[in-house]
Design a protein around this motif. Structure first.
Motif, short mmCIF file in Angstrom:
data_model
loop_
_atom_site.label_atom_id
_atom_site.label_comp_id
_atom_site.label_asym_id
_atom_site.label_seq_id
_atom_site.Cartn_x
_atom_site.Cartn_y
_atom_site.Cartn_z
N HIS A 37 4.25 66.79 29.50
CA HIS A 37 5.53 67.13 28.86
C HIS A 37 6.54 65.97 28.87
O HIS A 37 7.19 65.69 27.86
N HIS A 46 8.49 63.47 25.91
CA HIS A 46 9.90 63.16 25.64
C HIS A 46 10.09 61.70 25.22
O HIS A 46 10.95 61.39 24.40
N SER A 64 15.66 65.91 32.31
CA SER A 64 15.49 67.26 31.76
C SER A 64 15.87 68.28 32.82
O SER A 64 16.45 67.94 33.85
N ASP A 112 13.38 70.25 24.07
CA ASP A 112 11.94 70.50 24.03
C ASP A 112 11.49 70.88 22.61
O ASP A 112 12.09 71.74 21.98
ZN ZN Z 1 11.73 68.83 28.35
#
Ligand code: ZN
Ligand code: KG4
Length: 315
Positions: free
Chosen positions: A69, A73, A94, A280
């Protein structure tokens, strides 16, 4: 509520993919591979995605690519800016992670520092809750800080970010820190959060919290920005890497973008994502998967969701 989140993923995935394909005007036959977030995060929601991706890829005979994840980004910001290419310093902020790294090439990273407790976004969310602001707290804190700046006569979100009314700590930021100490790049936001909570409690006892929320939010935000900007400046100075790529939901914070640009001055070039790609999204996961697909990588059919998946390609 992880259980409900996972069930909602299962309910929505099919319709969501159909909708995205219709909007992008692509057909099943146009698809070259399937990228999916394999972690880190809530394992139930991740499992729903991983299993959907596996089933689709297997049925269509397509390669499957598990994506981290937070690496996603970085690719998100690169979708916005052609210049956001390695080598660069990455600052990822985040709700679950705060990472400072050096990207030597896509897929080849050196971790410089990370938070030792709360993530930056988590601190925003928790402080907002303590101040009686709704979730997610990040945008609410930013708005409160802007109100404080306007009331003080400073340009909203301008250089004068702090109200300067409350003395808040700058955790893990000391002039005595030396390159080579882990503390030189590491961060901590839990003590700052507690500091704000303590002040809020006192103001509450005095019955003046409501009037002080905007200034307290501004001073909290400025403390976070100060720490993140200084750690990033150090990384630029030590590595000689001029480019800085900002990513993650907290990258939406305009005072953070400003504070970073100010602190870097002419020694760095800041690449910040647009709000839509900072939050996201699946485009950033597709971009990360595309990079790995082009290199000939494949994830095995045994790909599993991992709540604490390690950042890939760390030297
Ligand atoms: Zn994120
Ligand atoms: O990357 P993201 O969308 O989800 C995770 O991977 O966690 O980041 C969400 C985090 C939340 O903590 C939210 O409060 C924070 O990003 N955030 C902000 C702002 N907008 C979102 N924090 C500070 N200022 C903002 N404007």
């Amino acid at each position: 509520m992880p259980e409900i989140a996972a069930r909602e993923h299962i309910r929505s995935l099919d319709a969501m993919v159909r909708h995205a394909m219709r909007e992008a005007e692509v057909d099943h036959a146009d698809i070259a591979g399937v990228g999916v977030t394999a972690g880190p995060g809530l394992v139930g929601a991740l499992l729903a995605g991983v299993n959907w991706a596996k089933a689709y890829a297997f049925a269509r005979g397509l390669p499957l690519l598990g994506v981290h994840h937070m690496e996603g980004h970085l690719f998100g910001t690169a979708l916005d800016h052609e210049g956001a290419q390695p080598p660069f310093i990455g600052l990822l902020v985040s709700g679950g992670h705060t990472l400072l790294l050096e990207a030597r090439a896509w897929g080849r990273y050196r971790l410089l520092g990370q938070t030792r407790d709360d993530a930056a976004g988590e601190a925003f969310d928790k402080v907002a809750r303590r101040l009686g602001l709704p979730y997610p707290g990040g945008p609410e804190i930013q708005r409160a800080a802007e109100r404080s700046a306007t009331a003080r006569g400073a340009a909203a979100g301008g250089a004068d970010g702090a109200a300067g009314r409350f003395r808040l700590p700058r955790p893990m930021l000391s002039r005595r820190d030396l390159p080579g100490d882990p503390a030189y790049y590491d961060m901590s936001f839990s003590g700052l959060k507690t500091g704000v909570a303590r002040i809020a409690e006192q103001l509450e006892e005095e019955g003046v919290l409501a009037d002080a929320v905007d200034d307290l939010a501004a001073d909290f935000q400025e403390a976070v920005v100060d720490v993140l900007a200084e750690k990033t400046r150090r990384a630029v100075e030590q590595t000689g890497c001029r480019r800085v790529v900002l990513g993650g939901g907290v990258a939406r914070n305009s005072r953070l973008r400003e504070g970073l640009a100010e602190r870097l001055g002419s020694s760095g070039e800041l690449y910040a994502p647009s709000p839509r790609l900072a939050t996201d999204n699946a485009a950033m996961i597709a971009a990360a998967a595309h990079f790995r697909l082009a290199r000939g990588e494949r994830s095995p059919w045994s790909l599993n969701a991992e709540a604490a998946l390690a950042f890939p390609g760390l030297a």
